[in-house]
Design a protein around this motif. Sequence first.
Motif, PDB file in Angstrom:
ATOM      1  N   MET A 238       0.893  -1.216  -0.122  1.00 19.56           N
ATOM      2  CA  MET A 238      -0.073   0.069   0.089  1.00 19.56           C
ATOM      3  C   MET A 238       0.889   1.048   0.023  1.00 19.56           C
ATOM      4  SD  MET A 238      -3.015  -1.159   2.765  1.00 19.56           S
ATOM      5  CE  MET A 238      -3.469   0.681   2.776  1.00 19.56           C
ATOM      6  N   TRP A 239       0.401   2.156  -0.598  1.00 21.88           N
ATOM      7  CA  TRP A 239       1.190   3.558  -0.606  1.00 21.88           C
ATOM      8  C   TRP A 239       1.560   3.978   0.752  1.00 21.88           C
ATOM      9  CZ3 TRP A 239       3.641   6.498  -3.698  1.00 21.88           C
ATOM     10  CH2 TRP A 239       4.003   7.808  -3.396  1.00 21.88           C
ATOM     11  N   SER A 240       0.519   3.732   1.668  1.00 26.51           N
ATOM     12  CA  SER A 240       0.893   4.392   3.090  1.00 26.51           C
ATOM     13  C   SER A 240       1.923   3.382   3.500  1.00 26.51           C
ATOM     14  CB  SER A 240      -0.524   4.404   3.984  1.00 26.51           C
ATOM     15  OG  SER A 240      -0.873   3.026   4.047  1.00 26.51           O
ATOM     16  N   HIS A 241       2.346   2.420   3.213  1.00 24.92           N
ATOM     17  CA  HIS A 241       3.373   1.554   3.756  1.00 24.92           C
ATOM     18  C   HIS A 241       4.844   1.982   3.343  1.00 24.92           C
ATOM     19  CE1 HIS A 241       0.332  -1.741   4.463  1.00 24.92           C
ATOM     20  NE2 HIS A 241       0.407  -1.086   5.396  1.00 24.92           N
ATOM     21  N   LEU A 242       4.845   2.792   2.338  1.00 22.68           N
ATOM     22  CA  LEU A 242       6.266   3.176   1.535  1.00 22.68           C
ATOM     23  C   LEU A 242       6.959   4.405   2.317  1.00 22.68           C
ATOM     24  CD1 LEU A 242       5.099   2.757  -2.129  1.00 22.68           C
ATOM     25  CD2 LEU A 242       6.144   0.993  -0.372  1.00 22.68           C
ATOM     26  N   ASP A 243       7.978   4.354   2.244  1.00 24.10           N
ATOM     27  CA  ASP A 243       9.001   5.547   2.778  1.00 24.10           C
ATOM     28  C   ASP A 243       9.596   6.279   1.629  1.00 24.10           C
ATOM     29  OD1 ASP A 243      11.073   4.136   1.706  1.00 24.10           O
ATOM     30  OD2 ASP A 243      12.040   3.846   3.576  1.00 24.10           O
ATOM     31  N   ALA A 244      10.399   7.316   1.757  1.00 24.81           N
ATOM     32  CA  ALA A 244      10.853   8.235   0.604  1.00 24.81           C
ATOM     33  C   ALA A 244      11.921   7.405  -0.432  1.00 24.81           C
ATOM     34  CB  ALA A 244      11.628   9.299   1.215  1.00 24.81           C
TER      35      ALA A 244
ATOM     36  N   MET B  47       8.985  -0.323   1.577  1.00 21.62           N
ATOM     37  CA  MET B  47       8.474  -0.302   2.716  1.00 21.62           C
ATOM     38  C   MET B  47       9.051   0.118   3.843  1.00 21.62           C
ATOM     39  SD  MET B  47       5.761  -3.533   4.021  1.00 21.62           S
ATOM     40  CE  MET B  47       6.999  -4.564   5.160  1.00 21.62           C
ATOM     41  N   ARG B  48       8.179   1.096   4.391  1.00 20.67           N
ATOM     42  CA  ARG B  48       9.115   1.755   5.522  1.00 20.67           C
ATOM     43  C   ARG B  48       9.210   0.833   6.742  1.00 20.67           C
ATOM     44  NH1 ARG B  48       4.759   2.378   8.887  1.00 20.67           N
ATOM     45  NH2 ARG B  48       2.641   2.628   8.051  1.00 20.67           N
ATOM     46  N   HIS B  49      10.252   1.230   7.656  1.00 23.90           N
ATOM     47  CA  HIS B  49      10.336   0.152   8.751  1.00 23.90           C
ATOM     48  C   HIS B  49       9.315   0.199   9.615  1.00 23.90           C
ATOM     49  CE1 HIS B  49      10.667   4.142  10.687  1.00 23.90           C
ATOM     50  NE2 HIS B  49      10.754   3.356  11.733  1.00 23.90           N
ATOM     51  N   SER B  50       8.681   1.094  10.058  1.00 22.36           N
ATOM     52  CA  SER B  50       7.357   0.568  10.989  1.00 22.36           C
ATOM     53  C   SER B  50       6.359  -0.142  10.431  1.00 22.36           C
ATOM     54  CB  SER B  50       6.802   2.068  11.336  1.00 22.36           C
ATOM     55  OG  SER B  50       6.477   2.823  10.550  1.00 22.36           O
TER      56      SER B  50
ATOM     57  N   ASP C 248       3.942  -3.211  12.033  1.00 20.64           N
ATOM     58  CA  ASP C 248       2.605  -3.134  11.766  1.00 20.64           C
ATOM     59  C   ASP C 248       1.996  -4.735  11.279  1.00 20.64           C
ATOM     60  OD1 ASP C 248       2.588  -0.659  12.633  1.00 20.64           O
ATOM     61  OD2 ASP C 248       2.236   0.174  10.795  1.00 20.64           O
ATOM     62  N   PHE C 249       2.792  -5.134  10.295  1.00 13.73           N
ATOM     63  CA  PHE C 249       2.265  -6.534  10.008  1.00 13.73           C
ATOM     64  C   PHE C 249       2.423  -7.692  10.878  1.00 13.73           C
ATOM     65  CE2 PHE C 249       2.776  -4.490   5.355  1.00 13.73           C
ATOM     66  CZ  PHE C 249       1.338  -4.757   5.075  1.00 13.73           C
ATOM     67  N   ALA C 250       3.590  -7.500  11.610  1.00 15.11           N
ATOM     68  CA  ALA C 250       3.813  -8.487  12.410  1.00 15.11           C
ATOM     69  C   ALA C 250       2.799  -8.476  13.650  1.00 15.11           C
ATOM     70  CB  ALA C 250       5.380  -8.345  13.187  1.00 15.11           C
ATOM     71  N   ALA C 251       2.382  -7.113  14.207  1.00 14.11           N
ATOM     72  CA  ALA C 251       1.285  -6.802  15.159  1.00 14.11           C
ATOM     73  C   ALA C 251      -0.015  -7.643  14.765  1.00 14.11           C
ATOM     74  CB  ALA C 251       1.099  -5.496  15.371  1.00 14.11           C
ATOM     75  N   GLN C 252      -0.339  -7.318  13.503  1.00 12.25           N
ATOM     76  CA  GLN C 252      -1.611  -7.844  12.937  1.00 12.25           C
ATOM     77  C   GLN C 252      -1.298  -9.429  12.981  1.00 12.25           C
ATOM     78  OE1 GLN C 252      -4.138  -6.294  12.138  1.00 12.25           O
ATOM     79  NE2 GLN C 252      -5.177  -8.376  11.680  1.00 12.25           N
ATOM     80  N   ALA C 253      -0.388 -10.021  12.391  1.00 14.14           N
ATOM     81  CA  ALA C 253      -0.154 -11.395  12.560  1.00 14.14           C
ATOM     82  C   ALA C 253      -0.239 -12.051  13.795  1.00 14.14           C
ATOM     83  CB  ALA C 253       1.009 -11.938  11.801  1.00 14.14           C
ATOM     84  N   ARG C 254       0.078 -11.418  14.956  1.00 19.11           N
ATOM     85  CA  ARG C 254      -0.033 -11.733  16.379  1.00 19.11           C
ATOM     86  C   ARG C 254      -1.443 -11.839  16.819  1.00 19.11           C
ATOM     87  NH1 ARG C 254       4.431  -8.827  16.877  1.00 19.11           N
ATOM     88  NH2 ARG C 254       3.422  -7.056  17.998  1.00 19.11           N
TER      89      ARG C 254
ATOM     90  N   HIS D 299       8.570 -13.757  13.891  1.00 22.78           N
ATOM     91  CA  HIS D 299       7.779 -13.584  12.751  1.00 22.78           C
ATOM     92  C   HIS D 299       8.870 -13.675  11.686  1.00 22.78           C
ATOM     93  CE1 HIS D 299       3.907 -12.442  14.548  1.00 22.78           C
ATOM     94  NE2 HIS D 299       4.500 -11.571  15.294  1.00 22.78           N
ATOM     95  N   GLU D 300       8.363 -13.946  10.520  1.00 19.47           N
ATOM     96  CA  GLU D 300       9.415 -13.982   9.441  1.00 19.47           C
ATOM     97  C   GLU D 300       8.433 -13.415   8.147  1.00 19.47           C
ATOM     98  OE1 GLU D 300      12.725 -17.212  10.462  1.00 19.47           O
ATOM     99  OE2 GLU D 300      11.058 -17.857   8.979  1.00 19.47           O
ATOM    100  N   ILE D 301       9.051 -12.414   7.531  1.00 13.73           N
ATOM    101  CA  ILE D 301       8.166 -11.699   6.280  1.00 13.73           C
ATOM    102  C   ILE D 301       8.733 -12.247   5.065  1.00 13.73           C
ATOM    103  CG2 ILE D 301       7.361  -9.941   5.329  1.00 13.73           C
ATOM    104  CD1 ILE D 301       7.309  -8.469   7.878  1.00 13.73           C
ATOM    105  N   PHE D 302       7.990 -12.976   4.155  1.00 13.24           N
ATOM    106  CA  PHE D 302       8.548 -13.645   3.004  1.00 13.24           C
ATOM    107  C   PHE D 302       7.828 -12.698   1.845  1.00 13.24           C
ATOM    108  CE2 PHE D 302       9.148 -17.008   6.065  1.00 13.24           C
ATOM    109  CZ  PHE D 302      10.301 -17.412   5.607  1.00 13.24           C
ATOM    110  N   LYS D 303       8.726 -12.398   0.857  1.00 10.35           N
ATOM    111  CA  LYS D 303       8.205 -12.063  -0.467  1.00 10.35           C
ATOM    112  C   LYS D 303       7.595 -13.189  -1.350  1.00 10.35           C
ATOM    113  CE  LYS D 303      11.478  -9.364  -2.659  1.00 10.35           C
ATOM    114  NZ  LYS D 303      11.280  -7.944  -2.839  1.00 10.35           N
ATOM    115  N   LYS D 304       6.887 -12.570  -2.519  1.00  2.91           N
ATOM    116  CA  LYS D 304       5.999 -13.632  -3.197  1.00  2.91           C
ATOM    117  C   LYS D 304       6.904 -14.936  -3.830  1.00  2.91           C
ATOM    118  CE  LYS D 304       2.765 -13.955  -6.686  1.00  2.91           C
ATOM    119  NZ  LYS D 304       1.861 -13.034  -7.766  1.00  2.91           N
ATOM    120  N   ASP D 305       7.976 -14.416  -3.799  1.00  5.91           N
ATOM    121  CA  ASP D 305       9.088 -15.497  -4.480  1.00  5.91           C
ATOM    122  C   ASP D 305       9.656 -16.390  -3.448  1.00  5.91           C
ATOM    123  OD1 ASP D 305      10.795 -13.788  -3.377  1.00  5.91           O
ATOM    124  OD2 ASP D 305      11.676 -13.077  -5.184  1.00  5.91           O
ATOM    125  N   GLY D 306       9.183 -16.209  -2.111  1.00  4.78           N
ATOM    126  CA  GLY D 306       9.745 -17.088  -1.048  1.00  4.78           C
ATOM    127  C   GLY D 306      10.926 -16.585  -0.463  1.00  4.78           C
TER     128      GLY D 306
END
Length: 135
Positions: free
Chosen positions: A1-7, A11-14, A18-24, A84-91
């Motif tokens: 999402m646009w709101s997840h991006l930084d300059a 994806m911005r650090h925070s 947020d994704f980890a918190a949602q997963a929990r 939590h581990e975050i994976f891209k679509k390609d694994g």
Amino acid sequence: MWSHLDANMHMRHSAYADFAAQARLEILEEMGLDMKVFQKLHIGPILFREETTYLREIGANETITVTTELSKARKDGSRWSIRHEIFKKDGIKAAVIVVDGAWMDVLKRKLTALPDELAEHFMQIKRSADFEEIA
């Protein structure tokens, strides 16, 4: 999402946190520990530490997968660490987020334990291969 991006247009650090918190929250709901239960018991999860290791950039409109594993816990589930581990679509692994937490009585503002039945549910979260029981 646009709101997840930084300059830098990744994806911005925070947003990782947020994704980890949602997963929990989602895994807790699967274990029968939803917000209604927490409100009824006046208990909520708190974090003492959150550490993120960034491995790869995640760009705009990329699909990600977030895994959740219990990596450490007291036998009664009163203190715990979740990885939590975050994976891209390609694994490809993009990040690892580790949080250390506990339960707090929100009225007394003191650490507490979950009732036994709920602690049993919490301890059913998938354990990491290197799971460690802590004292």
